[in-house]
Scaffold this active site. Sequence first.
Site, PDB file in Angstrom:
ATOM      1  N   SER A   1      50.090   1.599 124.278  1.00  0.00           N
ATOM      2  CA  SER A   1      50.422   1.244 122.652  1.00  0.00           C
ATOM      3  C   SER A   1      51.219   0.404 122.440  1.00  0.00           C
ATOM      4  O   SER A   1      51.842   0.036 121.469  1.00  0.00           O
ATOM      5  CB  SER A   1      50.805   2.815 122.398  1.00  0.00           C
ATOM      6  OG  SER A   1      51.975   2.923 122.873  1.00  0.00           O
TER       7      SER A   1
ATOM      8  N   LYS B   1      58.795   3.012 122.337  1.00  0.00           N
ATOM      9  CA  LYS B   1      58.176   2.475 121.081  1.00  0.00           C
ATOM     10  C   LYS B   1      59.216   1.829 120.369  1.00  0.00           C
ATOM     11  O   LYS B   1      60.458   1.644 120.665  1.00  0.00           O
ATOM     12  CB  LYS B   1      57.923   3.628 120.006  1.00  0.00           C
ATOM     13  CG  LYS B   1      56.843   4.779 120.528  1.00  0.00           C
ATOM     14  CD  LYS B   1      55.525   3.996 120.207  1.00  0.00           C
ATOM     15  CE  LYS B   1      54.360   4.891 120.658  1.00  0.00           C
ATOM     16  NZ  LYS B   1      54.196   5.208 122.184  1.00  0.00           N
TER      17      LYS B   1
END
Length: 143
Positions: A64, A101
Amino acid sequence: MKTIVEEIYRSDRTTSGERPLFLVPVAAGFPSPADDYIEHQLDLNRHLIKHPAATFFVRVKGDSMIDAGIRSGDILIVDRALEPVDGKVVIAVIDGELTVKRIRVIDEKLYLVPENREFSPTEITPAMDFTVWGVVVYVIHAL
């Protein structure tokens, strides 16, 4: 697959990471014998770790964050002494799961944003158990 933290390591400052550093730019090949260059020792621990007591390493799993240059299997150097401000890549815990993230503040709302178009941002709400563990300062991976 989303990107999660697979392993966590503490920084080991008892070893020396000193290696030669050549102060000549290298376009390709070896430095010219005619160049007058200076050689120093570069300790990677001192160069990469600014806050030893607050630094740890994590190995990531997932894709991701590939557009941020973070690939599955990479080792991240994480500094807990740094403030997790808007735009920084962080290691966070959401409801008991460690993840990596980019932290974003949009319209006064906090988001964890992946760096892969196949994944959606996560809005952090008061109902979530959320903590930022630290700010990612370096990515280590093989070429």
